[in-house]
Write a protein that holds these residues in place. Structure first.
Motif, short mmCIF file in Angstrom:
data_model
loop_
_atom_site.label_atom_id
_atom_site.label_comp_id
_atom_site.label_asym_id
_atom_site.label_seq_id
_atom_site.Cartn_x
_atom_site.Cartn_y
_atom_site.Cartn_z
N THR A 106 0.90 -1.30 0.02
CA THR A 106 0.01 0.01 -0.13
C THR A 106 0.87 1.30 0.00
O THR A 106 0.40 2.36 -0.20
CB THR A 106 -0.68 0.14 1.26
N CYS A 107 2.03 1.17 0.20
CA CYS A 107 2.88 2.27 0.31
C CYS A 107 2.73 3.11 1.49
O CYS A 107 3.06 4.33 1.80
CB CYS A 107 2.94 3.06 -0.85
N LEU A 108 1.86 2.56 2.39
CA LEU A 108 1.58 3.39 3.67
C LEU A 108 2.79 3.21 4.64
O LEU A 108 3.43 2.12 4.81
CB LEU A 108 0.34 2.60 4.43
N VAL A 109 2.98 4.56 5.27
CA VAL A 109 4.19 4.66 6.12
C VAL A 109 3.77 4.80 7.83
O VAL A 109 2.84 5.85 7.75
CB VAL A 109 5.06 5.83 5.50
N ARG A 110 4.44 4.00 8.49
CA ARG A 110 4.00 4.07 10.12
C ARG A 110 5.30 3.96 10.74
O ARG A 110 6.29 3.47 10.13
CB ARG A 110 3.19 3.15 10.21
N THR A 111 5.30 4.47 11.86
CA THR A 111 6.37 4.45 12.83
C THR A 111 6.03 3.38 13.96
O THR A 111 4.99 3.51 14.70
CB THR A 111 6.29 5.86 13.69
N TYR A 112 6.91 2.46 13.99
CA TYR A 112 6.64 1.50 15.11
C TYR A 112 7.87 1.50 16.14
O TYR A 112 8.82 1.80 15.80
CB TYR A 112 6.65 -0.12 14.59
N THR A 113 7.52 1.05 17.31
CA THR A 113 8.51 0.94 18.53
C THR A 113 8.80 -0.26 19.00
O THR A 113 7.86 -0.81 19.31
CB THR A 113 8.08 2.04 19.58
N CYS A 114 10.04 -0.77 19.10
CA CYS A 114 10.38 -1.89 19.91
C CYS A 114 10.77 -1.56 21.26
O CYS A 114 12.00 -1.07 21.36
CB CYS A 114 11.53 -2.68 18.95
N ASN A 115 9.97 -2.08 22.22
CA ASN A 115 10.52 -1.71 23.84
C ASN A 115 11.05 -3.00 24.47
O ASN A 115 10.45 -3.94 24.35
CB ASN A 115 9.03 -1.32 24.60
N LYS A 116 12.21 -2.56 24.88
CA LYS A 116 13.00 -3.89 25.71
C LYS A 116 13.68 -2.90 26.88
O LYS A 116 13.54 -1.71 27.05
CB LYS A 116 13.75 -4.45 24.82
#
Length: 317
Positions: free
Chosen positions: A160-170
């Motif tokens: 879809t070429c949709l851009v999102r920001t994700y976070t990896c929490n450790k």
């Protein structure tokens, strides 16, 4: 989660964009190649021109469907990988145009270009692959490359070429490093971790010296390392650095246990003694091994010689 699977299958039926088609730079290179180069060199062969354009479009659309194995394929891509892939793609097309490849060789050169891109693509896959029958956005967490801290990803959906920001929490603490440095040498504290460069957030590194449990600020900058010149025994102790984003939120921190040790195999230069005022006469003893002092007759020899010369001159006159 059946509706998620249905959503992904629906995208496959409707057609996909492909990861390179989500890159503005890559698509600009495609338009230049198709509308300028092919139109110029194949205007007398419209069938071959149409065939090569179709092959290029097909390659771009099928690229995200390439499999690593039976369960993984490309679904999302991070901004760094997309930039790398786009750069290789543009370089490949530019090489064909710069070499002025003609009709007979165009098909062969384009196939070679596609093969090179596939090799690059598979090298990038381990960073961005995900489950084929699951929604990419919800399964990318399994691919987090940070062993500690908080990492931000900017991901592009290849369909879809949709851009999102994700976070990896450790966990925030990323361990402790023990450093031994010799006296008068430079102490280097390096706070960088391999995943820092892939984290999207703006990175700022703060360094502290830990004194009686309190953090004493030393320096804050965009550089991931701190150099402390010519350390001494007083610099032995605990230090800490953390990586923070532009808002000051700490993403990870690292401890250092530093020990300053004496230099080995080096000449020690002692300071020059200061001048002192003597309050008593300096008495020098005579060594028992030294020869007895001799009488000095040099003065009498000079006087006698001078007097004799004077008498000789008078008698001569």
């Amino acid at each position: 989660m059946p509706w998620l699977v249905f959503w992904l299958i629906a995208q496959d039926i409707a057609g996909s964009h492909g990861c390179l088609q989500c890159s503005a730079d890559a698509m600009a290179a495609v338009r230049e190649f198709k509308d300028t180069y092919l139109d110029k060199h194949l205007f007398w062969n419209p069938q071959l021109k149409a065939k090569l354009k179709e092959d290029l479009d097909k390659f771009l659309e099928e690229l995200p469907h390439q499999e690593i194995d039976q369960k993984k394929y490309m679904a999302v891509i991070d901004e760094f990988s997309l930039s790398d892939l786009s750069a290789h793609f543009k370089r490949c097309l530019k090489q064909i145009m710069d070499n002025e490849v003609k009709e007979a060789q165009l098909h062969k050169e384009m196939d070679s270009c596609f093969q090179k891109l596939m090799t690059v693509f598979h090298e990038l896959l381990p960073r961005v692959a995900t489950c084929k029958l699951c929604m990419a956005w919800l399964n990318y967490m399994d691919q987090c490359s940070n062993e500690c801290g908080v990492m931000s990803y900017v991901l592009t959906n290849c369909f879809t070429c949709l851009v999102r920001t994700y976070t990896c929490n450790k966990k925030y603490r990323c361990g402790e490093r023990r450093i031994q440095v010799e006296m008068d040498e430079d102490l280097v504290l390096d706070c960088a971790l391999h995943w820092h460069k892939f984290s999207q957030s703006v990175k700022k590194y703060n360094f502290y010296q830990v004194v009686k449990g309190k953090l004493i600020p030393m320096r804050s900058s965009m550089d991931s390392f701190l150099v402390k010149k010519e350390v001494n025994v007083n610099d032995t102790g605990r230090y800490r650095c953390d990586m923070a984003d532009s808002s000051g939120f700490v993403s990870s921190y690292l401890d250092f246990l530093v020990q300053v040790v004496p230099a080995v195999g080096k000449t020690t230069w002692f300071p020059r003694p200061s001048h002192t005022t003597m309050t008593v006469p300096l008495a020098l003893g005579i060594s028992s091994r030294a020869p007895p002092p001799q009488a000095d007759f040099s003065v009498w020899i000079v006087i006698g010689g001078t007097g004799g010369l004077f008498v000789f001159i008078v008698l001569a006159l």
